[in-house]
Structure formats: C-alpha cells, structure tokens
Design a protein around this motif. Structure first.
Motif, mmCIF file in Angstrom:
data_model
loop_
_atom_site.group_PDB
_atom_site.id
_atom_site.type_symbol
_atom_site.label_atom_id
_atom_site.label_comp_id
_atom_site.label_asym_id
_atom_site.label_seq_id
_atom_site.Cartn_x
_atom_site.Cartn_y
_atom_site.Cartn_z
ATOM 1 N N ILE A 1 -5.046 -0.305 -1.734
ATOM 2 C CA ILE A 1 -5.792 -1.204 -0.849
ATOM 3 C C ILE A 1 -6.074 -2.529 -1.534
ATOM 4 C CG2 ILE A 1 -7.986 -1.540 0.359
ATOM 5 C CD1 ILE A 1 -8.000 1.536 0.792
ATOM 6 N N GLY B 1 -10.902 2.092 7.307
ATOM 7 C CA GLY B 1 -10.969 3.101 6.254
ATOM 8 C C GLY B 1 -11.733 4.335 6.686
ATOM 9 N N PRO C 1 -5.488 -2.448 4.359
ATOM 10 C CA PRO C 1 -5.400 -3.798 3.788
ATOM 11 C C PRO C 1 -4.761 -4.830 4.714
ATOM 12 C CG PRO C 1 -3.643 -2.448 2.908
ATOM 13 C CD PRO C 1 -4.458 -1.557 3.797
ATOM 14 N N PHE D 1 0.829 -1.201 0.000
ATOM 15 C CA PHE D 1 0.000 0.000 0.000
ATOM 16 C C PHE D 1 0.869 1.259 0.000
ATOM 17 C CE2 PHE D 1 -1.972 3.460 2.331
ATOM 18 C CZ PHE D 1 -3.169 3.630 1.664
ATOM 19 N N SER E 1 -11.466 -3.847 7.509
ATOM 20 C CA SER E 1 -10.860 -2.905 6.567
ATOM 21 C C SER E 1 -11.773 -1.706 6.320
ATOM 22 C CB SER E 1 -10.551 -3.615 5.244
ATOM 23 O OG SER E 1 -9.550 -4.591 5.419
ATOM 24 N N ALA F 1 -11.545 4.160 -0.558
ATOM 25 C CA ALA F 1 -11.118 3.082 0.334
ATOM 26 C C ALA F 1 -12.108 1.922 0.296
ATOM 27 C CB ALA F 1 -10.969 3.612 1.763
#
Length: 392
Positions: free
Chosen positions: A298, A352, A137, A120, A348, A366
């Motif tokens: 991501i 985000g 991620p 990332f 995740s 995201a």
C-alpha cells in the motif's frame, strides 16, 4: 520594529493559510489522525478502542451496533453524498463538462489508479488473501491533497490546483465504482430493489422539476437504509442519491444541488471527515507491521505508483498530442502535484476496512500502509512544489 512587523505579518499570513480556506480542512484531518495514533499507542488505547467498538447500549438500527459502524456506514454517507454532488456539478457544468476538458484528468486518473494497483499486486503476489486490497492505494484524498497545496499559496499555479481537483474527482468516481463492484457482499435483492425504487422516485421528482429539498431528504434516508441492508455498501447510496438532485439553474444561477453542496461541504470537511479519520487512523505501532507485505504494498503503491502513473500519463498525453499540460506549470510542479495525489487517506482507509472485514491484523496493516504512503507523498509533494522554479 519594521523587521518584527514584517515577521509578524508573514506569520499571520502563514496561519491564515494553515487554518483558513482549503488548508483548514486538511490540517484538521491531520490533527484528527494524529490524535487517533497517539490514543491507540498510549495507556488509553483500551478506552479508545472501547469507545469505537464496544456494543452500544441501544441503537435504532441493529445492523449498526457500534459507534465505528455508525461512523463508517451512516455518517460517511454524508461525505459520499457531497462527493456525488461535486462529481455531478463538475461533469455537467464544471471543469469536466466537455470531452476536451475531461481528456487529461480522466487519462491521468486512470494511470494513477492502475499503476498503484499493479505495484501493490507485485508486492503481495502469491498471497490470495492480500490481493483483495489491490484498490486501497488507488484513491486520492481531495481535502488532504488540496489542503497541502493551499499551504504553498502562489507557488502553485491555479492550473495545477484545477488539475489536482479534477484528477481527484475522477479518482473518487473510480473509487466509488470499485466499492460498488468489488466490495459488495452477498446481495439481498428485495432490499436492493427497494433502494433502487427510492432512487427512481427521486429521479422522477427531478424530471418533474421539483426543487424542494424536503421532497428529496426522506427518500435519501430510505435509499440509504435499504441499500445498507442489501449487501451493497450503504455509502454508495449517497453518491447515487446525489446524481438525482436537480442542477438545472434557477433564478440568479441558483439550483437545489448548489444549495445542498454549499450547506453540506463545511459539515463534511470539518466534522464528518475528521471524525472518520479519528475513528479509523488509530493503529498500534510495533512488531513487524511496518515491513509486512500488505503495509509495503500500500505504501509503495501510494508513494511511487500514484506519481508514476499520473505523471507518466500526463507526459504520454502531451507527447502524443492527446492533451496539453496545465498552462503555467513546469515539469517539477506537475510531478509535485502527482506526488500529492499519493495522499490516499480517507478513501484508502475506507476501502481497507471493506477489503478485510473482521480481520483486525490486516486492517491495521492496511491503515499503517495508508498512513506511511500518504505521509511520504505529502512531504515529497510539498518539497517539490516549494522549491520548484516559478516559470515553466
């Protein structure tokens, strides 16, 4: 007639695996996310967003003035409480209770969090604002990943399921630590002290061998309320509160922790997580969002970083004698399991939203990255395991 009965029997077994047991929670989550995506890209998009983000006519907690905030900051505390109960049980009496049992899952989870973050950062390097999303991620969605694995039935050896569960549990612990350490707003020490005080009272009740749930529930609510106002994300209170619940076995192998876990797991899996998925997966497609650096970082972190980090760590542990590969699993099956760990949906999406507060464009990018990376991971992991040879 025999052939049609055989086909009907196979269809019944497939539907049973699809909607029953561990698979059911994952499928329900997929359906909730799909419904959110459809709603966000339909003529009802305005109604969908208004339902979640319009100010409520009345709320008992002014800090939670929309349905979306109630879901993410209050309802999800139940999910994190269940996660905390599972982590404590596994660490004390489960599959992570001895150093030897912890070696491979911890080592694999560490690789599975570090490599996605590095990929990332390599993609978004140079953009200081996007760097805040490095942890997005790094998380694995247990319900989603185990649900996909359950659809494979006997094609996935039990040892592989156990490794997936333990890696995901360690992963969850790491994600909670990341939320507490890196996504905390300005601290309000008075509120934080009050929240910690409630948690200490719960720990004292544990030491005094108090096993009544009614003694703990009011204190859990108080701890959550205080931490909500402290600057630390309120859901962290759920995990910390779970660690204070007694696990010492009572008569017939029972305990308060096991009773709470048994009572709350269905609510978390079949209500809390799908509601969260519906509230957070709705992102409008179009424009250049699919090729935006945040989306790509991501998606690549989940779909490439997770399997590389986890499978690489397992190979390294095996080659150096640090830990053994799961019994009865061949290389393709282990790689398939590592791919499934790239399904980062719930945690995740949650991270985000914390990484880019108030920035709707980056939050949507995201979300799109999480959805794309998780979809690729689910399909690739399922295919690898479905067509893997059955003997290692």
């Amino acid at each position: 007639m025999t052939r049609s009965r055989h086909i009907a029997s196979r269809l019944a077994r497939f539907l049973s695996r699809l909607f029953g047991g561990e698979a059911g929670a994952g499928i329900l989550l997929i359906m909730a996310a799909t419904l959110a995506m459809i709603a966000a890209n339909s003529p009802f998009s305005g109604d969908y967003h208004a339902l979640l983000h319009a100010p409520l006519p009345w709320t008992p907690i002014p800090k939670l003035e929309t349905a979306h905030l109630w879901i993410n900051d209050a309802v999800m505390a139940v999910f994190f409480f269940v996660v905390g109960l599972e982590i404590k049980r596994e660490l004390m009496v489960g599959e992570l209770s001895t150093p030897q049992q912890r070696r491979l899952p911890v080592f694999a989870a560490a690789g599975g969090m570090a490599v996605p973050a590095l990929i990332f950062l390599a993609v978004v390097w140079g953009n200081a604002e996007l760097v805040r999303g490095w942890a997005i991620p790094a998380a694995t969605d247990i319900a989603f990943a185990v649900g996909v694995l359950a659809l494979l039935g006997k094609r996935a050896p039990p040892s592989l399921r156990l490794l997936l569960l333990t890696v995901a549990i360690v992963d969850d612990l790491g994600a909670v630590a990341i939320i507490a350490l890196f996504y905390t707003a300005q601290l309000k020490l008075g509120w934080l002290a009050a929240g910690v005080g409630a948690l200490l009272v719960m720990a004292l009740l544990n030491r005094m061998k108090v096993h009544s749930g009614w003694a703990y529930v009011p204190l859990i609510v108080i701890a959550w309320y205080c931490i909500l106002h402290s600057g630390v994300h309120a859901t962290v209170a759920g995990v910390l509160a779970a660690f204070t619940i007694p696990l010492k076995l009572e008569g017939h192998g029972d305990s308060l922790l096991l009773r709470m876990e048994h009572a709350l797991v269905p609510w978390s899996a079949y209500l809390v997580v799908p509601v969260f998925g519906f509230a957070n997966a709705g992102v409008e497609l179009g424009g250049g969002a699919l090729t935006a650096p945040l989306t790509l970082g991501i998606a690549l972190g989940l779909a490439l970083g997770k399997p590389i980090g986890i499978y690489g760590a397992i190979l390294l542990a095996e080659r150096t004698g640090f830990a053994r590969r799961p019994d009865g699993a061949n290389g393709q099956q282990v790689m398939g399991m590592a791919m499934l760990c790239g399904i980062g949906f719930t945690m995740s999406l949650f991270i985000g939203a914390l990484a880019f507060p108030g920035n709707a464009v980056l939050i949507d990018e995201a979300k799109l990255g999480v959805l794309c990376g998780s979809l690729v991971s689910a399909l690739a992991g399922f295919a690898l395991l479905r067509f893997a040879p059955q003997r290692g």
